[in-house]
Structures are given as structure tokens and as C-alpha cells.
Design an enzyme around this catalytic site. Structure first.
Site, PDB file in Angstrom:
ATOM      1  N   CYS A  60      -0.379-110.270 -16.228  1.00  6.92           N
ATOM      2  CA  CYS A  60       0.284-110.382 -17.537  1.00  6.92           C
ATOM      3  C   CYS A  60      -0.261-109.340 -18.511  1.00  6.92           C
ATOM      4  O   CYS A  60       0.489-108.704 -19.257  1.00  6.92           O
ATOM      5  CB  CYS A  60       0.109-111.781 -18.104  1.00  6.92           C
ATOM      6  SG  CYS A  60       0.801-113.077 -17.053  1.00  6.92           S
ATOM      7  N   ASP A  61      -1.561-109.143 -18.493  1.00  8.04           N
ATOM      8  CA  ASP A  61      -2.216-108.133 -19.311  1.00  8.04           C
ATOM      9  C   ASP A  61      -1.664-106.750 -18.951  1.00  8.04           C
ATOM     10  O   ASP A  61      -1.252-105.982 -19.830  1.00  8.04           O
ATOM     11  CB  ASP A  61      -3.731-108.205 -19.069  1.00  8.04           C
ATOM     12  CG  ASP A  61      -4.509-107.128 -19.789  1.00  8.04           C
ATOM     13  OD1 ASP A  61      -5.228-107.478 -20.745  1.00  8.04           O
ATOM     14  OD2 ASP A  61      -4.439-105.947 -19.400  1.00  8.04           O
TER      15      ASP A  61
END
Length: 166
Positions: A60-61
Site C-alpha cells: 500500500c505504501d
């Protein structure tokens, strides 16, 4: 409905799946300052909506950073990252990451976006990984429900879709 797994286990998606050509459903989510944000707030712009399970995880990062980098070179495009993370956590993450081209928005309060776009993982109360491109006329022009929620989306296809959207 899209068939999605999370860590190779099948999950149930709640809400309405959207398809290319559909009118983009409206939604109400929260910005990092707790103000409400709707689809209409970016009317007349193209939108790339990056959906992630949790901003504080590796994929997600990376997804959020990648779309932030790509957004710097796009005109009349609003890049939104949605998750059910609390607005406070999103704000802290953005500050630590130094991201400015992406708006992080929280669907934690009532899952308005998740239900409207069919991305709520019932078993986890998270949003599944997905990417949507909405053109300046509020039509869906690209959809990707990532089959395994822990995998990356197709960045190149999403960026190309937003570049060619009306």
C-alpha cells in the site's frame, strides 16, 4: 462480482461492482482534517482513485508513492488514495512520507466509497486493492479489482487510462 483473495484466501466483497462506462457513484469520505469529501468536489477533473487495504503496509505504501510520483506529471488529474485507515493515521503517514501530489481519504466512518464501488472486504472491514479512473464527465473509464489484494495493481495501465480519459 470480482473474485478476490486476501493472502490467498477467498474473501467476500460488499457493495456494487462498477464497470467501464458506468456513471461514477458518488461517495462521502473524510479528508485528513475530518472535512467531508465527495466525488463532486473534483468535478470537471479526471480522477485516479487508488484503493488500498491499509496505508501502513508495504504494498500500500509503494502503491501510494508510485501514484504520487506519476501524478506530478499529469494535468487536470486528481489522485486520491482511499483506505479505511483513520484520517489521523493517514495524515501522519503523508507527513512522514513527504507526499504532496496525492490526497489520502478515509472511508472508515461509514464505508460510503467501499459500498458504492464494491470494494469492502466483509471478513476484514478493509477495502480491497483496486484502481478506478473517472473521466471529467464522471464516467468510469478504467477499473481494476486486483485479484490478490496483497499484490500490486497494473500501474502502467492505470496511468495510461488516466492520460487518455476525457
Amino acid at each position: 462480482m470480482a473474485q478476490v483473495t486476501f493472502k490467498n484466501n477467498p474473501v467476500t466483497l460488499l457493495g456494487s461492482e462498477v464497470k467501464v462506462g458506468d456513471q461514477a457513484p458518488d461517495f462521502t469520505v473524510l479528508a485528513n482534517d475530518l472535512s467531508e469529501v465527495t466525488l463532486a468536489d473534483s468535478k470537471g477533473k479526471k480522477r485516479l482513485i487508488s484503493v488500498v487495504p491499509s496505508i501502513d503496509t508495504g504494498v500500500c505504501d509503494q502503491q501510494t508513492r508510485r501514484f504520487n510520483e506519476e501524478a506530478a506529471g499529469l494535468e487536470n488529474v486528481e489522485v486520491l488514495t482511499l483506505s479505511v485507515d483513520l484520517p489521523f493515521a493517514q495524515k501522519r503517514w503523508c507527513a512522514a512520507a513527504g507526499l504532496e501530489a496525492v490526497s489520502t481519504l478515509s472511508d472508515h466512518r461509514d464505508l460510503s466509497f467501499g459500498q458504492a464501488y464494491g470494494v469492502v472486504i466483509k471478513e476484514l472491514r478493509l477495502l480491497t486493492r483496486a484502481v478506478f479512473v473517472i473521466d471529467s464527465n464522471d464516467k468510469i473509464s478504467y477499473v481494476e479489482y486486483v485479484a490478490e489484494a496483497t499484490n500490486h495493481p497494473n500501474y502502467e495501465m492505470a496511468i495510461e487510462a488516466v492520460k487518455t480519459a476525457k
